[in-house]
Design an enzyme around this catalytic site. Sequence first.
Site, PDB file in Angstrom:
ATOM      1  N   ARG A 212       0.860  -1.207   0.000  1.00  0.00           N
ATOM      2  CA  ARG A 212       0.000   0.000   0.000  1.00  0.00           C
ATOM      3  C   ARG A 212       0.889   1.247   0.000  1.00  0.00           C
ATOM      4  O   ARG A 212       0.511   2.286  -0.503  1.00  0.00           O
ATOM      5  CB  ARG A 212      -0.951  -0.010   1.203  1.00  0.00           C
ATOM      6  CG  ARG A 212      -1.765   1.259   1.328  1.00  0.00           C
ATOM      7  CD  ARG A 212      -3.068   1.097   2.105  1.00  0.00           C
ATOM      8  NE  ARG A 212      -2.977   0.259   3.269  1.00  0.00           N
ATOM      9  CZ  ARG A 212      -2.409   0.626   4.440  1.00  0.00           C
ATOM     10  NH1 ARG A 212      -1.905   1.831   4.580  1.00  0.00           N
ATOM     11  NH2 ARG A 212      -2.375  -0.214   5.458  1.00  0.00           N
TER      12      ARG A 212
ATOM     13  N   TYR B  44     -17.287  15.629 -15.880  1.00  0.00           N
ATOM     14  CA  TYR B  44     -17.702  14.222 -15.896  1.00  0.00           C
ATOM     15  C   TYR B  44     -18.734  14.007 -14.773  1.00  0.00           C
ATOM     16  O   TYR B  44     -18.525  14.447 -13.633  1.00  0.00           O
ATOM     17  CB  TYR B  44     -16.473  13.326 -15.697  1.00  0.00           C
ATOM     18  CG  TYR B  44     -16.837  11.903 -15.376  1.00  0.00           C
ATOM     19  CD1 TYR B  44     -17.651  11.172 -16.241  1.00  0.00           C
ATOM     20  CD2 TYR B  44     -16.407  11.291 -14.214  1.00  0.00           C
ATOM     21  CE1 TYR B  44     -18.014   9.879 -15.932  1.00  0.00           C
ATOM     22  CE2 TYR B  44     -16.769   9.989 -13.907  1.00  0.00           C
ATOM     23  CZ  TYR B  44     -17.574   9.288 -14.770  1.00  0.00           C
ATOM     24  OH  TYR B  44     -17.941   8.010 -14.468  1.00  0.00           O
TER      25      TYR B  44
ATOM     26  N   ASP C  28      -8.283  18.481 -14.757  1.00  0.00           N
ATOM     27  CA  ASP C  28      -8.491  17.119 -15.255  1.00  0.00           C
ATOM     28  C   ASP C  28      -8.028  17.095 -16.709  1.00  0.00           C
ATOM     29  O   ASP C  28      -8.644  17.708 -17.579  1.00  0.00           O
ATOM     30  CB  ASP C  28      -9.971  16.720 -15.117  1.00  0.00           C
ATOM     31  CG  ASP C  28     -10.186  15.250 -15.408  1.00  0.00           C
ATOM     32  OD1 ASP C  28      -9.493  14.712 -16.293  1.00  0.00           O
ATOM     33  OD2 ASP C  28     -11.067  14.631 -14.767  1.00  0.00           O
TER      34      ASP C  28
ATOM     35  N   LYS D 131      -8.561   5.804 -19.440  1.00  0.00           N
ATOM     36  CA  LYS D 131      -8.887   6.316 -20.768  1.00  0.00           C
ATOM     37  C   LYS D 131      -7.664   6.259 -21.698  1.00  0.00           C
ATOM     38  O   LYS D 131      -7.172   5.188 -21.963  1.00  0.00           O
ATOM     39  CB  LYS D 131      -9.477   7.715 -20.619  1.00  0.00           C
ATOM     40  CG  LYS D 131     -10.622   7.800 -19.586  1.00  0.00           C
ATOM     41  CD  LYS D 131     -11.757   6.884 -19.972  1.00  0.00           C
ATOM     42  CE  LYS D 131     -13.018   6.985 -19.151  1.00  0.00           C
ATOM     43  NZ  LYS D 131     -12.927   6.874 -17.703  1.00  0.00           N
TER      44      LYS D 131
END
Length: 377
Positions: free
Chosen positions: A46, A98, A170, A195
Amino acid sequence: MNPSTLCVHGCKDPNDTTGAVTVPVYQCATFAHPGLGETSGYDYARLQNPTREQLETLVGALEQADDCLAFGTGMAAIAVLTELLAPGDALIASDDLYGGTVRLLDKVCAKNGVRVDYCDTGDLSAVAALLGEHTRLVLAETPSNPMMHITDIAALAELVHESGAWLAVDNTFLTPYFCQPLTLGADIVIHSGTKYLGGHNDALAGFLAVRGTDLREKLRFLYKTIGAIVAPWESYLLIRGIKTLAIRMERAQSNAQRIAAFLREQPAVTQVLYAGLPDAPGYEISRKQASGFGAMISFYVDSADRAEQVLSRLRLIQFAESLGGVESLLTYPLLQTHADVPEETRARLGINDRLLRLSVGIEDAEDLLADLAQALK
Ligand SMILES: Cc1ncc(COP(=O)(O)O)c(C=O)c1O
């Protein structure tokens, strides 16, 4: 190194003694300590994993960042970003975002006592009117999703910094291949790595790329504490996908330019929204701040029935809710990506039953044009 070379050579396993030309998948959750109080640099995955670390190095180099954090999804990255804010703080976001980001801001940030205001971040006077002493973060998407509004990143960064807030951009639609918001003054870059960076519709990921020690330390603390990390195998897929980012972006963009011109000529199409059209409202700003316009096109058809007809008749282009992969995808924002955006906002922005959003892939342009022609007839 230029971006297209960085895409191929921007990371290498520092522990390798074999000459491997690709980064191995360290499918490992924990790492043994050499002795008491000693560490190999890796303790628990982690916190650190060598494959993920190489992915972060690569995306950080492409964005010219001081640090880059790789998440399990784009939404996980944005959720951790908003944890920088405390109850009583305020956030300003683009009104055309979005839909998942809107859901997070409206339903999660607001619940946590953060005030969220929306405006067109391309309109500096609208942002200035909302900026106040409690504003900590301004979040912009450019080109925006799905209306393709353009924000002048450098001008917005100046305004936001005057009031002591951070600017997050973004950059999912353009990727660092076409635009590097940190070099224009932004503090944080967000990506849905699912994406264009991954590029093959086979892996979920997200990124925050940052400038500045203060932000970097705050975000690293949240990152290890919340644990929304990307897994080693997905990290490998992202590294592999990024190797071809440059040629995919070039090809998708050249297809998009032909498709935008074609759509404009179709009697059933009433308007085409693409930043690369010379008469698009944000064209000059796009040229100033980016080396390309990307491959996302939204367009209106003449009726809701026509939209349904196009969605059901397409054969090659698939009706699916994502973007940025090698496959061309058509989305119906009203019922998919933006279903959770308040109705009043959708109506004001023009997200209606005649709007379609096309993510142009890397297929042969002639085949894509033929598919669109038969679907629109
Ligand atoms: C511009 C943009 N940002 C963020 C996200 C969220 O990314 P993810 O789906 O990887 O969580 C998306 C998803 O579609 C997006 O389009």
